[in-house]
Design a protein around this motif. Structure first.
Motif, PDB file in Angstrom:
ATOM      1  N   PRO A   1       5.303  11.471  10.764  1.00  0.00           N
ATOM      2  CA  PRO A   1       5.528  10.304   9.895  1.00  0.00           C
ATOM      3  C   PRO A   1       4.248   9.656   9.395  1.00  0.00           C
ATOM      4  CG  PRO A   1       7.011  10.240  11.785  1.00  0.00           C
ATOM      5  CD  PRO A   1       6.060  11.377  12.022  1.00  0.00           C
ATOM      6  N   GLY A   2       3.206   9.623  10.231  1.00  0.00           N
ATOM      7  CA  GLY A   2       1.976   8.959   9.805  1.00  0.00           C
ATOM      8  C   GLY A   2       0.963   9.868   9.146  1.00  0.00           C
ATOM      9  N   GLN A   3       1.298  11.128   8.992  1.00  0.00           N
ATOM     10  CA  GLN A   3       0.343  12.098   8.450  1.00  0.00           C
ATOM     11  C   GLN A   3       0.158  11.885   6.946  1.00  0.00           C
ATOM     12  OE1 GLN A   3       1.401  16.038   9.627  1.00  0.00           O
ATOM     13  NE2 GLN A   3      -0.369  17.025   8.658  1.00  0.00           N
ATOM     14  N   ARG A   4      -1.075  11.739   6.503  1.00  0.00           N
ATOM     15  CA  ARG A   4      -1.352  11.472   5.098  1.00  0.00           C
ATOM     16  C   ARG A   4      -1.497  12.796   4.332  1.00  0.00           C
ATOM     17  NH1 ARG A   4      -2.012   6.249   4.430  1.00  0.00           N
ATOM     18  NH2 ARG A   4      -2.804   6.531   2.308  1.00  0.00           N
ATOM     19  N   VAL A   5      -0.967  12.805   3.107  1.00  0.00           N
ATOM     20  CA  VAL A   5      -0.929  14.017   2.288  1.00  0.00           C
ATOM     21  C   VAL A   5      -1.409  13.665   0.880  1.00  0.00           C
ATOM     22  CG1 VAL A   5       0.553  15.803   1.308  1.00  0.00           C
ATOM     23  CG2 VAL A   5       0.997  14.944   3.614  1.00  0.00           C
ATOM     24  N   PRO A   6      -2.263  14.471   0.265  1.00  0.00           N
ATOM     25  CA  PRO A   6      -2.675  14.237  -1.129  1.00  0.00           C
ATOM     26  C   PRO A   6      -1.487  14.409  -2.071  1.00  0.00           C
ATOM     27  CG  PRO A   6      -4.152  15.794  -0.032  1.00  0.00           C
ATOM     28  CD  PRO A   6      -2.970  15.634   0.855  1.00  0.00           C
ATOM     29  N   ALA A   7      -1.393  13.545  -3.063  1.00  0.00           N
ATOM     30  CA  ALA A   7      -0.262  13.623  -3.982  1.00  0.00           C
ATOM     31  C   ALA A   7      -0.636  13.033  -5.329  1.00  0.00           C
ATOM     32  CB  ALA A   7       0.938  12.880  -3.405  1.00  0.00           C
ATOM     33  N   VAL A   8       0.042  13.558  -6.357  1.00  0.00           N
ATOM     34  CA  VAL A   8      -0.053  13.012  -7.711  1.00  0.00           C
ATOM     35  C   VAL A   8       1.324  12.496  -8.092  1.00  0.00           C
ATOM     36  CG1 VAL A   8      -0.433  13.554 -10.138  1.00  0.00           C
ATOM     37  CG2 VAL A   8      -1.960  14.497  -8.396  1.00  0.00           C
ATOM     38  N   LEU A   9       1.396  11.236  -8.541  1.00  0.00           N
ATOM     39  CA  LEU A   9       2.673  10.634  -8.933  1.00  0.00           C
ATOM     40  C   LEU A   9       2.718  10.520 -10.447  1.00  0.00           C
ATOM     41  CD1 LEU A   9       2.953   7.671  -6.375  1.00  0.00           C
ATOM     42  CD2 LEU A   9       3.641  10.048  -6.093  1.00  0.00           C
ATOM     43  N   ASP A  10       3.763  11.068 -11.038  1.00  0.00           N
ATOM     44  CA  ASP A  10       3.995  10.903 -12.475  1.00  0.00           C
ATOM     45  C   ASP A  10       5.197   9.981 -12.627  1.00  0.00           C
ATOM     46  OD1 ASP A  10       4.381  10.991 -15.149  1.00  0.00           O
ATOM     47  OD2 ASP A  10       4.733  13.164 -15.287  1.00  0.00           O
ATOM     48  N   LEU A  11       4.942   8.694 -12.895  1.00  0.00           N
ATOM     49  CA  LEU A  11       6.006   7.683 -12.961  1.00  0.00           C
ATOM     50  C   LEU A  11       6.281   7.255 -14.390  1.00  0.00           C
ATOM     51  CD1 LEU A  11       4.751   5.475  -9.974  1.00  0.00           C
ATOM     52  CD2 LEU A  11       6.358   7.395  -9.907  1.00  0.00           C
ATOM     53  N   ALA A  12       5.695   7.962 -15.368  1.00  0.00           N
ATOM     54  CA  ALA A  12       5.870   7.607 -16.783  1.00  0.00           C
ATOM     55  C   ALA A  12       7.342   7.679 -17.172  1.00  0.00           C
ATOM     56  CB  ALA A  12       5.035   8.541 -17.662  1.00  0.00           C
ATOM     57  N   GLY A  13       7.773   6.702 -17.943  1.00  0.00           N
ATOM     58  CA  GLY A  13       9.154   6.695 -18.413  1.00  0.00           C
ATOM     59  C   GLY A  13      10.142   6.148 -17.388  1.00  0.00           C
TER      60      GLY A  13
END
Length: 875
Positions: free
Chosen positions: A753-765
């Motif tokens: 649960p606490g493990q951090r992961v690289p991510a890209v968020l595309d929230l456009a629209g």
């Protein structure tokens, strides 16, 4: 914001203090309850101008202790009265106890027996004094237990069914009924306990399946003989006829003739009576008018003699070889004698049939012809039925009404006399020349040689039937009676709908000028164990609520019971559920503590909606809807649904989402943090008030700390603000959907649960652009670095989340682990499918076993689908 109305406002509050790190019920419950009582929060004022709200406690027996059924019922009543008190009603929850005649007398007689004595050694007056002493020493135990549970009763009005005032009420109504010829004395068949030596009520008869013997006996000779069957062969000594149906051609030639009764020197007639079922057995029945209720009625219709063949202890008194035998000994002896004469045509042994037992001592009940006092219930029962039919009284749930009508419309006259010493003695005196005088409470009883009072006492249900008005001072027209009668609602179990509720209806309408004793009868079910099984000492599944309260706190017990309370339906409970309720109380505690540590406040008005974040507006919108939902459920006595609604709003929406979203806001600081602190304070203030009626202790401790108010007991009940923001609800729903789906994916991939992961968020629209920081915080997603390579892309709620798991998991090890789990699930599926395809197994195995295999099969299928999905998502 076109879909908004103005959110609720709140007045200034004093500054809150910190809370301890853990909630310990034992440290707060007793002191809180005593504070409530000392401050008079539960006291009802008959002179108040407020609208009254009245509930009487179904009076527990004075000899008893708080069992799980009491805890259940008291929780529901307390929840109703606490809410109404907060709504501004003059609320009376009337406490008290029942003298429980036969049970209490038995308890004291057991004490005397242990001392080598009996009530007859003491005499009546000394024995009654002994019972009063016992009541003073031991009878108050249940009151302390009620305090433990948090019962908000008006202790200043505590009543006992043999108090002076209630005794006056009993004598008054007996006199009125007697003068109106609705009470009379007559010989009738009653339930008799040969051990307790008294008539007992129907509710004190416990029916159980016993192994007996069904004996078919030939009466008469040749073509003039008749075969009858009985499980009580000894009663044939009291037979005075054989009955057949008038249209039964098999016996038409015998009707009106006499046949010999075996083992006696008597002949008895064959009579035709429509009560006989020609399709049952041989179509002929023996008639023993003095020892069977149906036979008694047949005997009355045909003028048959009523021969009593055993005494009050069940010992045979009929002259002959069976005299002085106990009834069960006589049964075997009679069958043996009949067998010797060739009279036994058939015997079925064992023959399982329903047999009545005394619920107090388990002795088999003996139907017995006895001179007793009776209430003529015809006109009283009609009035009780009419009050429901014409809508003056509502039964909830409605489907229970038919059971009520079935009872009151077919009610037989009620035997009210008991051959006991503890109870309300019948106020009738007999004179030397056969005089009979009923004495009212303000009349002097007759005296002089030969005058004596009836030795019997009244059925306990007689005095408890007066409970809704005798506790308020009737027959005097007291201010309390004028204010608090009729009761607003009666909350009680469906199992005493007939025995207690119907009697209160009859007496209330009769004594109170046609006004029924309550406006609504809210019926609940019985508490059962977690498997739905009836609780019994013999089953070893009886629950002691005090042990649960010691272990988990009273709030946890109350919340568990309320959450299972669907109208008129039995309630299964288990310790696991109480543990879960304890966890809920802890969650409420920890969330409030978090709020206080982060400056949440109830001071000042709420900020304007345009200053609020979508999360702020969402939770206030949901809060208003929850208030409306809870109110509707309370008004419909849907305790399970209102408790469930509160649980899911508090845990799922406030604690799991709004509190978590607030953390990001608080961390950022500034005006948005100030706004959220005020909103969080408002939400917790209202939520604690909503929870208070069901969980009074933890909410009192938290609410007073949060708001600085005097007590949540006297706080205002929350009103629906009318604030709704559908756009904010859609926005936060989309956020929750996204976070939930990505969390599920993370779990499927074996990420901590606490493990951090690289991510890209595309929230456009999407409306989620303003929530990127919160989304990353909730999902432990760190910004993508220059080496970011997405190994998984999740489209959710119009947005896209790309994750790089290459450095987060050992793909080879994870694939190996999942392959092993898949093989185990496939093996389980194959085994369960084979078993369910085996016709021999299905034919022999009990249904619960088969159902368990089916459940395993479905679980295996679900596991296979889940694991294959996880494998497909691995990079």
């Amino acid at each position: 914001m076109t879909e908004n109305t103005q959110p609720p406002a709140s007045g200034p509050r004093s500054a809150p203090a910190d809370l301890p790190t853990q909630y310990t019920p034992a440290e707060v419950e007793e002191k809180l309850y005593e504070r409530w009582v000392e401050r008079g929060y539960f006291a009802a004022d008959a002179e108040s101008g407020k609208e009254p709200y009245t509930i009487v406690i179904p009076p527990p027996n004075v000899y008893g202790s708080l069992h799980i059924g009491h805890a259940f019922e008291h929780t529901l009543i307390d929840a109703l009265t606490r809410r109404k008190r907060m709504q501004g009603f003059e609320t009376l929850w009337q406490p008290g106890m029942d003298h429980a005649g036969i049970a209490t007398q038995n308890a004291v007689e057991r004490q005397l027996a242990a001392e080598g004595s009996s009530r007859h050694d003491l005499g009546r007056e000394a024995f009654v004094e002994r019972v009063w002493r016992w009541k003073a020493e031991s009878g108050g135990q249940i009151q302390g237990q009620m305090r433990r549970l948090g019962d908000g009763v008006d202790w200043s009005r505590d009543r006992f069914t043999m108090d002076e005032g209630l005794s006056r009420a009993v004598q008054t109504i007996f006199k009125r009924l007697y003068d109106d010829e609705l009470i009379y004395r007559a010989e009738r068949i009653i339930n008799w306990c040969p051990r307790c030596l008294t008539a007992i009520s129907d509710i004190e008869v416990a029916y159980q399946e016993d192994d007996g013997e069904l004996v078919s006996i030939r009466y008469g000779e040749g073509e003039d003989s008749v075969v009858v069957a009985t499980t009580r062969a000894e009663t044939m000594l009291g037979d005075t006829a054989v009955a057949v149906h008038p249209d039964d051609e098999r016996y038409a030639h015998l009707v009106g003739r006499m046949i010999d009764l075996p083992l006696t020197d008597r002949s008895i007639p064959v009579v035709a009576d429509a009560h006989v079922d020609p399709e049952f057995g041989t179509g002929a029945v023996k008639v023993t008018p003095a020892h069977d209720p149906n036979d008694f009625e047949i005997g009355r219709r045909h003028g048959l003699p009523q021969l009593t063949i055993m005494d009050e202890r069940g010992v045979i008194t009929a002259p002959g070889p069976f005299q002085d035998l106990d009834r069960l000994e006589a049964r075997s002896a009679v069958v043996a004698a009949l067998r010797a004469e060739g009279r036994v045509v058939a015997e079925k042994r064992p023959y399982q049939h329903s047999v009545g037992h005394c619920s107090r001592c388990q002795t088999t009940i003996e139907p017995r012809l006895s001179m007793q006092w009776w209430v003529k219930v015809g006109p009283l029962a009609k009035a009780a039925g009419d009050a429901v039919r014409d809508g003056r009284v509502a039964i909830h749930p409605k489907e229970m009404s038919s059971r009520y009508f079935e009872w009151v419309d077919n009610l037989h006259d009620w035997c009210i006399s008991r051959q006991l010493w503890w109870g309300h003695r019948i106020p009738v005196w007999y004179g030397p020349d056969g005089e009979v005088r009923c004495v009212g409470p303000d009349e002097e009883p007759p005296s002089g040689p030969g005058w004596h009072q009836d030795t019997d006492v009244l059925d306990t249900w007689f005095s408890s039937g007066l409970w809704p008005f005798s506790t308020l001072g009737w027959p005097e027209r007291t201010p309390s009676l004028e204010k608090f009668y009729p009761n607003s609602v009666l909350v009680t179990g469906y199992d005493i709908l007939f025995f207690w509720v119907a009697r209160m209806m009859m007496f209330g309408i009769y004594a109170m000028d046609g006004v029924p004793p309550f406006r609504t009868i809210a019926l609940h079910g019985m508490v059962r164990d977690q498997f739905g099984k009836k609780m019994s000492r013999s089953f070893g599944n009886v629950i002691n609520p005090l042990e649960w309260m010691d272990a988990y706190g009273s709030d946890a017990v109350r919340f568990t019971l309320a959450r299972g309370a669907n109208p008129g339906v039995d309630v299964p409970v288990g310790e696991d559920w109480v543990q879960a309720s304890r966890n809920f109380a802890n969650k409420v505690w920890n969330a409030t503590r978090f709020a206080l540590l982060n400056g949440a406040t109830t001071q000042g008005p709420l900020p304007a909606p345009e200053e609020m974040s979508a999360a702020d507006r969402w939770i206030l919108s949901r809060l208003g809807a929850t208030v409306a939902e809870v109110d509707a459920y309370y008004d419909d006595y849907q305790f399970a649904k209102l408790s469930d609604a509160l649980f899911h709003f508090a845990w799922d929406e406030v604690f799991d989402w709004y509190v978590e979203l607030s953390k990001t806001t608080f961390l950022a600081g500034g005006r948005p943090a100030e706004v959220s602190r005020r909103v969080l304070g408002e939400v917790l203030d209202v939520t604690l008030r909503l929870l208070h009626p069901v969980t009074p202790f933890v909410t009192e401790e938290l609410w007073t700390t949060l708001t600085g108010g005097e007590s949540v007991v006297i706080a205002d009940w929350p009103a629906d603000s009318g604030f709704r923001d559908r756009a904010a609800e859609r926005e936060i729903d989309a956020l929750r959907q996204l976070v939930t789906e990505v969390r599920r994916f993370r779990a499927d991939q074996g990420l901590q649960p606490g493990q951090r992961v690289p991510a890209v968020l595309d929230l456009a629209g999407t409306p989620l652009g303003a929530h990127e920081d919160a989304i990353r915080a909730l999902l432990r997603l760190q910004p993508a670095g220059p080496d970011f390579k997405p190994t998984a892309t999740l489209p959710v709620a119009g947005a896209t989340v790309a994750l790089d798991l290459s450095g987060a998991i050992d793909v080879a090890a994870e694939r190996k682990r999942l392959a092993k789990d898949l093989a185990a699930a496939e093996k389980e599926l194959a085994q369960t499918t084979a078993k369910l395809g085996n016709e021999s197994f299905l034919a022999k195995a009990p249904e619960p076993v088969v159902e368990k295999i089916r459940t395993r099969q479905e679980t295996a299928r679900a596991d296979i689908e889940r694991i294959r999905t996880q494998l497909s998502r691995l990079p």
